[in-house]
Scaffold this active site. Structure first.
Site, mmCIF file in Angstrom:
data_model
loop_
_atom_site.group_PDB
_atom_site.id
_atom_site.type_symbol
_atom_site.label_atom_id
_atom_site.label_comp_id
_atom_site.label_asym_id
_atom_site.label_seq_id
_atom_site.Cartn_x
_atom_site.Cartn_y
_atom_site.Cartn_z
ATOM 1 N N PHE A 134 54.455 45.361 52.981
ATOM 2 C CA PHE A 134 55.698 44.854 53.563
ATOM 3 C C PHE A 134 55.590 43.344 53.735
ATOM 4 C CE2 PHE A 134 58.835 44.071 56.920
ATOM 5 C CZ PHE A 134 59.938 44.629 56.293
ATOM 6 N N ASP A 203 48.634 48.934 59.176
ATOM 7 C CA ASP A 203 50.008 48.903 59.681
ATOM 8 C C ASP A 203 50.549 50.326 59.588
ATOM 9 O OD1 ASP A 203 52.756 48.680 60.055
ATOM 10 O OD2 ASP A 203 52.947 46.811 58.943
ATOM 11 N N TYR A 228 60.748 51.260 66.421
ATOM 12 C CA TYR A 228 62.169 51.558 66.217
ATOM 13 C C TYR A 228 62.461 52.394 64.988
ATOM 14 C CZ TYR A 228 61.991 47.379 63.153
ATOM 15 O OH TYR A 228 61.671 46.448 62.184
ATOM 16 N N LYS A 229 61.439 52.826 64.268
ATOM 17 C CA LYS A 229 61.667 53.693 63.109
ATOM 18 C C LYS A 229 61.528 55.146 63.550
ATOM 19 C CE LYS A 229 59.808 50.123 60.004
ATOM 20 N NZ LYS A 229 61.078 49.526 59.570
ATOM 21 N N ARG A 390 66.358 54.624 48.771
ATOM 22 C CA ARG A 390 65.315 55.094 49.684
ATOM 23 C C ARG A 390 65.912 56.030 50.737
ATOM 24 N NH1 ARG A 390 61.671 51.392 53.718
ATOM 25 N NH2 ARG A 390 63.684 51.283 54.758
#
Length: 431
Positions: A134, A203, A228-229, A390
């Protein structure tokens, strides 16, 4: 392997009826008519969150004011949430804090890892990471390398082993790739790095709450992740930090704010870091945001009686298997490729489809129909991946009939060429 007899809507309805986790959906507020397959970008609203936030604002802040640091437990909330999160990632009580953002936490742990690695072996001057990691992780690593005169080396996944040379101080990887959903074997990769004297920073942004993680079992050194995912903590929710106890007290992290002081209310002019992971705190904590995150974590606590992460993982794999099978059966001939590994051991909780053209517009057409996924750009012309549609599968609130209906919408969008309409080809700021 999914068979044709299981690919009907009726079969999916039957699987939902038999699903022991189906009741967890009631913990969330889902908009009517929406099939939400974007929990890997932003989780949905826990049903308890609005009331909890209102109570924090109107009573704890509005009435009790500063007393709430003690009476409402604000002061140690970041550690209590860390303890609540710890079982989801194979950590222990007192090893995790929920605080700051993923990027800031990565800066802290990567700095500390470099200090430790180079104290033990000063000649190690490289950080190795995956080229498709990322971007924020790469940006933080690039900044640290420029600051310290080090080198950031980017490789493809199959090149990681060969890159672990005596010049490398830290291997920094995301456990589940944000673009493809491919998942590393954390234990095997960490063991390979350690055999070469290299520390590992992981991560867990696309892992925590989605796939089983065992940081202690893997022998990992440092980990950070997102709130927050899959943890459903709300937009911009605090992230988290884990440090293996063998490293926790060796060095300060560079953002030595007062909240990470051993005795913050002694107000001494010199910094004395708190013991353990508490030193990875920095400034005053965002209590309203932390309170929202607690509502997301409470759902996982409720799920523990149903088998916790093992049960959630089994459902996640069943959902993603079904989605892949339905796409390949019902959307054949429309140029969709599979970017996500079929092997369960190498797959996170998302399915990514490749398309030569129109991927962004297809996603927008699906959103207009109430099927919310997202788009990710291809990998900059390397040829490894095309543009990506996605889809994230959160087993807490996604069911098997949701999967069937989502693929039916995708089939209709493709067959009617809806994605070619001008309104679906206008680029938005957030994709």
């Amino acid at each position: 392997m999914t068979t044709t007899s299981t690919l009907t809507r009726q079969a999916c309805q039957a699987r939902d009826a038999a699903d022991p986790l189906r009741g967890l959906r009631e913990h969330f507020t889902l908009p009517p008519g929406v099939i939400y397959l974007d929990g890997n970008s932003l989780g949905v609203l826990p049903r308890a969150a609005a009331g909890r936030i209102a109570d924090v604002v109107t009573r704890e802040w509005g009435t009790d004011l500063i007393q709430s640091w003690n009476s409402a437990g604000w002061f140690d909330l970041t550690q209590r949430l860390g303890d609540q999160l710890a079982p989801l990632i194979g950590a222990r009580a007192g090893e995790v804090v929920c605080t700051d953002s993923t990027s800031i936490n990565l800066y802290k742990v990567l700095s500390a890892a470099l200090n430790i690695a180079r104290a033990d072996a000063p000649g190690r001057r490289r950080i190795v990471s995956e080229r498709s990691n990322f971007p924020t992780d790469l940006y933080i690593a690039e900044g640290l390398c420029k600051e310290r005169g080090l080198e950031l080396v980017l490789v493809e996944p199959e090149e990681i082993g060969a890159a672990l040379t005596q010049e490398v101080a830290v291997l920094m990887l995301t456990h589940v790739n944000y673009r493809t959903g491919a998942m590393h074997d954390m234990a095997a990769v960490t063991a390979q790095a350690h055999a070469a004297g290299i520390l590992c920073v992981w991560d867990l942004a696309h892992s925590a709450g989605a796939v089983p993680v065992d940081l202690h079992g893997a022998g990992a050194d440092f980990a950070i992740g997102c709130g927050y995912k899959y943890l459903n903590g709300g937009p911009g929710a605090p992230a988290f930090v884990w440090v293996h106890p063998r490293h926790a007290d060796r060095f300060w992290q560079p953002l030595s704010g007062w909240w990470g002081h051993a005795a913050p209310f002694q107000f001494t002019p010199d910094y004395q870091p708190a013991p353990g992971v508490a030193r990875y705190l920095c400034g005053t904590q965002p209590i309203i945001s932390l309170s929202a995150l607690q509502c997301g974590l409470d759902v996982f606590t409720a799920a523990q009686s149903l088998g916790s992460m093992a049960a959630l993982r089994a459902k996640s794999l069943a959902l993603t298997d079904l989605f892949i099978a339905l796409v390949e059966e019902r959307c054949a001939g429309h140029g969709l490729g599979l970017a996500t590994p079929r092997d369960h051991a190498q797959r996170g909780s998302q399915v990514c489809l490749e398309k030569d053209e129109g991927a962004y517009a297809i996603v927008q057409a699906l959103i207009a129909r109430g099927v919310v996924g997202d788009f990710r750009k291809g990998d900059g012309g390397t040829g490894r991946h095309k543009d990506i549609l996605r889809f994230g599968f959160t087993p807490l609130y996604i069911g098997f009939e949701d999967v069937w209906n989502a693929v039916e919408h995708l089939r209709q969008v493709l067959e009617a060429a809806e994605w070619q309409r001008p309104e679906f080809n206008r680029q938005h700021a957030v994709t």
